[in-house]
Scaffold this active site. Structure first.
Site, PDB file in Angstrom:
ATOM      1  N   GLY A 196      -6.929 -53.116  88.675  1.00 24.62           N
ATOM      2  CA  GLY A 196      -6.191 -52.319  89.645  1.00 24.62           C
ATOM      3  C   GLY A 196      -6.753 -52.484  91.053  1.00 24.62           C
ATOM      4  N   GLU A 197      -5.853 -52.494  92.022  1.00 22.45           N
ATOM      5  CA  GLU A 197      -6.294 -52.515  93.428  1.00 22.45           C
ATOM      6  C   GLU A 197      -6.965 -51.205  93.824  1.00 22.45           C
ATOM      7  OE1 GLU A 197      -2.884 -53.546  95.753  1.00 22.45           O
ATOM      8  OE2 GLU A 197      -3.130 -55.681  95.349  1.00 22.45           O
ATOM      9  N   HIS A 224      -3.588 -46.769  84.503  1.00 22.21           N
ATOM     10  CA  HIS A 224      -3.988 -47.693  83.434  1.00 22.21           C
ATOM     11  C   HIS A 224      -2.750 -48.224  82.705  1.00 22.21           C
ATOM     12  CE1 HIS A 224      -7.694 -44.989  83.565  1.00 22.21           C
ATOM     13  NE2 HIS A 224      -8.222 -46.175  83.772  1.00 22.21           N
ATOM     14  N   ARG A 227     -11.421 -39.519  87.318  1.00 22.27           N
ATOM     15  CA  ARG A 227     -12.332 -38.550  87.945  1.00 22.27           C
ATOM     16  C   ARG A 227     -11.582 -37.388  88.621  1.00 22.27           C
ATOM     17  NH1 ARG A 227     -15.848 -43.412  88.924  1.00 22.27           N
ATOM     18  NH2 ARG A 227     -17.770 -42.946  87.812  1.00 22.27           N
ATOM     19  N   ALA A 286      -9.993 -42.324  79.301  1.00 23.25           N
ATOM     20  CA  ALA A 286      -9.295 -41.227  79.985  1.00 23.25           C
ATOM     21  C   ALA A 286      -8.080 -41.813  80.705  1.00 23.25           C
ATOM     22  CB  ALA A 286     -10.218 -40.470  80.939  1.00 23.25           C
ATOM     23  N   LEU A 287      -7.292 -42.524  79.915  1.00 26.17           N
ATOM     24  CA  LEU A 287      -6.202 -43.328  80.482  1.00 26.17           C
ATOM     25  C   LEU A 287      -5.116 -42.462  81.110  1.00 26.17           C
ATOM     26  CD1 LEU A 287      -5.737 -46.042  77.678  1.00 26.17           C
ATOM     27  CD2 LEU A 287      -7.291 -46.056  79.647  1.00 26.17           C
TER      28      LEU A 287
HETATM   29  P1  AMP Z   1     -11.429 -47.310  85.089  1.00 24.64           P
HETATM   30  O1  AMP Z   1     -11.037 -46.821  83.740  1.00 24.64           O
HETATM   31  O2  AMP Z   1     -11.402 -46.265  86.135  1.00 24.64           O
HETATM   32  O3  AMP Z   1     -12.691 -48.127  85.057  1.00 24.64           O
HETATM   33  O4  AMP Z   1     -10.294 -48.321  85.536  1.00 24.64           O
HETATM   34  C1  AMP Z   1      -9.857 -49.362  84.695  1.00 24.64           C
HETATM   35  C2  AMP Z   1      -8.871 -50.194  85.448  1.00 24.64           C
HETATM   36  O5  AMP Z   1      -7.764 -49.384  85.851  1.00 24.64           O
HETATM   37  C3  AMP Z   1      -9.444 -50.803  86.750  1.00 24.64           C
HETATM   38  O6  AMP Z   1      -8.927 -52.117  86.913  1.00 24.64           O
HETATM   39  C4  AMP Z   1      -8.907 -49.869  87.791  1.00 24.64           C
HETATM   40  O7  AMP Z   1      -8.781 -50.463  89.067  1.00 24.64           O
HETATM   41  C5  AMP Z   1      -7.549 -49.521  87.235  1.00 24.64           C
HETATM   42  N1  AMP Z   1      -7.041 -48.279  87.802  1.00 24.64           N
HETATM   43  C6  AMP Z   1      -7.680 -47.085  87.886  1.00 24.64           C
HETATM   44  N2  AMP Z   1      -6.923 -46.190  88.533  1.00 24.64           N
HETATM   45  C7  AMP Z   1      -5.777 -46.832  88.884  1.00 24.64           C
HETATM   46  C8  AMP Z   1      -4.593 -46.453  89.590  1.00 24.64           C
HETATM   47  N3  AMP Z   1      -4.436 -45.227  90.084  1.00 24.64           N
HETATM   48  N4  AMP Z   1      -3.614 -47.371  89.753  1.00 24.64           N
HETATM   49  C9  AMP Z   1      -3.767 -48.630  89.262  1.00 24.64           C
HETATM   50  N5  AMP Z   1      -4.854 -49.044  88.591  1.00 24.64           N
HETATM   51  C10 AMP Z   1      -5.843 -48.166  88.411  1.00 24.64           C
END
Ligand code: AMP
Length: 279
Positions: free
Chosen positions: A148-149, A38, A188, A33-34
């Site tokens: 990501g932070e 991402h 989410r 769900a990029l």
């Molecule tokens: P997820 O798909 O939510 O597991 O996230 C995958 C990666 O994307 C993780 O390293 C997250 O911290 C990063 N990430 C998610 N949302 C953001 C955002 N808004 N800004 C930067 N990085 C993000």
């Protein structure tokens, strides 16, 4: 740049053999769900590597029994477009059986740092994250991996796991990408109703206000308690809003060391997390 899709370890290894003859590989693990957050990680990885591999895997073992595993958004075709536009060369979208074959029974215990903050509200979550990230890193063996932070505690836990287990990779931290208004982008956010979507940016506004007050000398327990009250009055159910050491995530009393203000709060049936640096 051409983008290929592989769905199992054999396909991954075959594709990687080709990519690694061309030069360095960067890696961005995701649950799909990029969004633009991402994409910024993929761009960051491509600045440092010849090719970027993106994994799309909703990891069952990091979800609790009553969490959103079953309803987590899935849109692989759109993800491929987003990843391609950001500069990825390969998407690895494995099945659960590819990652956890029959009889899989080993897991990483991510230590004390995984039991506080989100770990206290989501028991076992970071062990699941640590286990899948270690497996993915060992499968891809990239030179750099970007996190990501936005998921700040996850970043800290992974740093510790990589250091403790001598995983041969450099970790790059990328800043949080936000919607206009300040809401941190998140897969989410799609769960939010239009009404909740209007309220959701308050989480970031409150983080910033609280940080400002702490920097101005208001005792941090006082400032965070007020932040919790404010969010509660707006309809959030706050799990935590706390000031922590930016490296160890230990509780801190003063701003002598770099600090991070972290929050998790429910808005209806959606759990939002965010954090900002203080200093
Ligand atoms: P997820 O798909 O939510 O597991 O996230 C995958 C990666 O994307 C993780 O390293 C997250 O911290 C990063 N990430 C998610 N949302 C953001 C955002 N808004 N800004 C930067 N990085 C993000």
């Amino acid at each position: 740049m051409q983008l290929n899709l592989v769905k199992n370890i054999e396909g991954l290894q075959q594709a990687l053999a080709g990519l690694k003859t061309q030069g360095s590989v960067g890696f961005v693990p995701t649950m799909g769900a990029l969004h633009a957050g991402h994409a910024s990680l993929i761009k960051r990885a491509s600045e440092r590597s010849k090719n970027v591999v993106v994994s799309v895997f909703v990891n069952p073992i990091q979800f609790g029994p009553n969490e959103d595993f079953a309803k987590y958004p899935k849109m692989l075709e759109k993800d491929m477009e987003t990843a391609k536009a950001a500069g990825a060369s390969l998407i690895y979208a494995p099945s659960a059986g590819d990652i956890y074959p029959e009889g899989f029974s080993t897991s990483i215990s991510a230590g004390d740092m995984s039991k506080i903050l989100d770990g206290a509200f989501r028991p076992g979550h970071f062990d699941g994250v640590a286990t899948v990230v270690a497996k993915l890193l060992l499968r891809v063996l990239p030179q750099v991996v970007v996190f990501g932070e936005k998921d700040y505690q996850q970043l800290c836990v992974i740093r510790r796991v990589v250091r403790d287990l001598d995983l041969p990779v450099e970790i790059i931290a990328a800043p949080t990408m936000r919607e206009t208004g300040g809401l941190a982008m998140s897969s989410r956010n799609a769960y939010l109703t239009p009404e909740e979507r209007k309220t959701a940016p308050e989480i970031y506004i409150t983080l910033r206000e609280t940080a400002k007050r702490i920097k101005a000398g208001v005792p941090h327990r006082h400032a965070t308690a007020e932040g919790v009250d404010k969010l509660s009055s707006m309809g959030f159910k706050v799990d935590y809003l706390e000031l922590r050491d930016a490296a160890t995530l230990d509780l801190i009393e003063s701003l002598e060391r770099p600090a991070r203000l972290l929050v998790a709060a429910w808005l209806g049936s959606t759990r939002l997390i965010d954090n900002i640096v203080i200093g």
